[in-house]
Design a protein around this motif. Structure first.
Motif, mmCIF file in Angstrom:
data_model
loop_
_atom_site.group_PDB
_atom_site.id
_atom_site.type_symbol
_atom_site.label_atom_id
_atom_site.label_comp_id
_atom_site.label_asym_id
_atom_site.label_seq_id
_atom_site.Cartn_x
_atom_site.Cartn_y
_atom_site.Cartn_z
ATOM 1 N N HIS A 111 0.105 5.538 -0.979
ATOM 2 C CA HIS A 111 -0.891 6.494 -1.473
ATOM 3 C C HIS A 111 -0.412 7.192 -2.741
ATOM 4 C CE1 HIS A 111 1.797 9.294 0.649
ATOM 5 N NE2 HIS A 111 1.308 10.217 -0.160
ATOM 6 N N PRO A 158 -8.462 1.503 10.166
ATOM 7 C CA PRO A 158 -7.063 1.823 10.447
ATOM 8 C C PRO A 158 -6.508 0.984 11.601
ATOM 9 C CG PRO A 158 -8.518 3.578 11.206
ATOM 10 C CD PRO A 158 -9.364 2.649 10.402
ATOM 11 N N TRP A 213 -2.711 0.099 13.677
ATOM 12 C CA TRP A 213 -1.351 0.594 13.898
ATOM 13 C C TRP A 213 -0.352 -0.528 13.610
ATOM 14 C CZ3 TRP A 213 0.803 5.028 13.767
ATOM 15 C CH2 TRP A 213 2.062 5.260 14.338
ATOM 16 N N GLU A 245 3.762 4.194 4.464
ATOM 17 C CA GLU A 245 2.909 4.569 3.336
ATOM 18 C C GLU A 245 2.561 6.050 3.351
ATOM 19 O OE1 GLU A 245 -0.460 5.884 1.485
ATOM 20 O OE2 GLU A 245 -0.907 5.146 3.484
ATOM 21 N N LYS A 246 2.231 6.569 4.521
ATOM 22 C CA LYS A 246 1.738 7.938 4.628
ATOM 23 C C LYS A 246 2.879 8.928 4.896
ATOM 24 C CE LYS A 246 -2.763 6.475 6.399
ATOM 25 N NZ LYS A 246 -3.480 6.898 5.184
ATOM 26 N N GLN A 303 0.845 -1.196 0.000
ATOM 27 C CA GLN A 303 0.000 0.000 0.000
ATOM 28 C C GLN A 303 0.877 1.241 0.000
ATOM 29 O OE1 GLN A 303 -2.882 0.333 3.265
ATOM 30 N NE2 GLN A 303 -2.504 2.536 3.335
ATOM 31 N N ASP A 338 0.722 12.885 8.377
ATOM 32 C CA ASP A 338 -0.482 12.051 8.395
ATOM 33 C C ASP A 338 -0.354 10.911 9.400
ATOM 34 O OD1 ASP A 338 -1.740 13.603 6.518
ATOM 35 O OD2 ASP A 338 -1.274 12.299 4.820
ATOM 36 N N VAL A 339 0.838 10.348 9.508
ATOM 37 C CA VAL A 339 1.057 9.260 10.466
ATOM 38 C C VAL A 339 0.777 9.735 11.883
ATOM 39 C CG1 VAL A 339 2.817 7.766 11.511
ATOM 40 C CG2 VAL A 339 2.677 7.980 9.028
ATOM 41 N N SER A 350 -10.340 -4.845 3.699
ATOM 42 C CA SER A 350 -10.128 -3.498 4.241
ATOM 43 C C SER A 350 -11.401 -2.682 4.120
ATOM 44 C CB SER A 350 -9.006 -2.790 3.480
ATOM 45 O OG SER A 350 -8.933 -1.424 3.830
ATOM 46 N N PHE A 409 -2.855 9.394 12.549
ATOM 47 C CA PHE A 409 -3.457 8.178 12.009
ATOM 48 C C PHE A 409 -4.551 7.645 12.934
ATOM 49 C CE2 PHE A 409 -3.205 3.452 11.318
ATOM 50 C CZ PHE A 409 -3.766 3.461 10.064
ATOM 51 N N ASN A 463 1.256 1.436 7.489
ATOM 52 C CA ASN A 463 0.898 2.845 7.314
ATOM 53 C C ASN A 463 2.036 3.831 7.559
ATOM 54 O OD1 ASN A 463 -2.127 2.894 6.653
ATOM 55 N ND2 ASN A 463 -1.992 1.418 8.314
#
Length: 325
Positions: free
Chosen positions: A175, A265, A267, A274-275, A173, A279-280, A220, A283, A271
């Motif tokens: 973005h 979402p 943890w 990915e972010k 994943q 943004d993290v 998801s 999250f 992510n």
């Protein structure tokens, strides 16, 4: 008559305004009060945003994540729901896969872990499984490649004595804020990992599975609602949901149940690799519970769907665990 009507409507107006004044006063009090924190309804208090700003290289490694994801479910008491079973978990080194491996072992299963390149994380998960008194096999490789999937299943059957539960969990994943920036290489990597990987593993595992076995796919919330910055990922997760429903019907004559868990979402290393770092840090803050799930909060669903004691009449279902969406 007109006078009475005027009196009645005046009273109704006064009543409405009285209700309005109370609500306005309540709103003013709430505006001055401290906002509600994240919902805590578990056996222990779970971390909530803001998290440290961080951005890690793919594929993401759990030992680098701050705060460390919670996976060991210390209050979960095993009751032999998977006693004597053998499970193969892709993406089993960290995140949801690690938490599932630990609970499967606590329920009596031996576990094979498939992972891409996160040797350190896989070693920690192997130790955690063995601490539960079960055997653990670690298998390093790329699920998008059919020959590796074939070797992984063969090694599991040979070294652990069979295969009763397949958990398809490995995922890619990243973005893409603008659809025009989504490259063919990016798109292809997502599809090859998330769709081909599930297809390869399920097809290789199926001949070794007996009636009562189970396949559990990780879907998801993006496969249900979509995500404007995760078009390719959302597409694969929606495909996984459809794959689950279609395959479940196909395998009913063989006595193999097929279901999916669709988390919101969580943890995990997925992510923070990915972010953006900004943004993290927030999250999961936009969920109704105002925090992301921890892996140990998701793993019990996999135990439920893997165990014929719990879910023998359940197949073709998508179980959303989305924090109140």
């Amino acid at each position: 008559m007109l006078a009475k009507t005027k009196t009645d409507t005046s009273k109704a107006t006064q009543t409405q305004r009285s209700v309005q004044r109370k609500v306005d006063a309540d709103d003013r009090k709430k505006a001055k009060s401290k906002p509600d924190g994240a919902m805590q309804a578990g056996a222990r208090k779970y971390p909530e945003p803001p998290f440290p700003k961080q951005h890690h290289p793919k594929p993401g490694e759990e030992w680098q994540i701050k705060p460390a994801p919670l996976y060991d479910a210390p209050f979960w008491q095993g009751s032999k729901k998977l006693d004597g079973k053998v499970a193969l978990i892709t993406g089993g080194d960290s995140g949801i896969g690690r938490a599932v491996a630990v609970l499967f072992a606590r329920e009596g299963a031996d576990v094979a872990l498939v992972y891409l390149s996160e040797d350190r994380d896989a070693g920690v998960t192997k130790q955690a499984v063995e601490a539960e008194g079960r055997r653990c096999l670690t298998l390093r490789g790329d699920v998008s490649r059919r020959p590796f999937c074939r070797r992984a299943v063969a090694a599991t059957v040979k070294q652990l004595g069979g295969l009763d539960v397949l958990v398809n969990n490995a995922a890619f994943q990243v973005h893409s804020a603008d659809f025009a920036d989504l490259t063919e290489e990016h798109f292809d990597t997502t599809l090859k990992t998330n769709l081909y990987g599930y297809f390869h593993m399920a097809q290789e595992a199926m001949p070794h599975m007996k009636p009562g076995s189970a396949i559990i796919n990780t879907g998801s919330v993006t496969g249900i609602d979509g995500s404007k910055q995760l078009i390719d990922y959302s597409m694969t997760k929606g495909g996984i949901h459809a794959f689950t429903k279609a395959l479940s019907g196909n395998l009913i004559p063989k006595g193999i149940r097929v279901n999916a868990v669709a988390p919101g979402p969580v943890w995990t290393p997925l992510n923070p690799s990915e972010k953006t770092a900004e943004d993290v840090s927030q999250f999961g803050a936009k969920t109704p519970m105002k925090r992301p799930a921890q892996p140990e909060e998701i793993a019990p669903a996999y135990v439920f769907l893997a165990s014929s004691q719990c879910s023998s009449y359940i197949t073709g279902e998508i179980l959303p665990i989305v924090g109140g969406y």
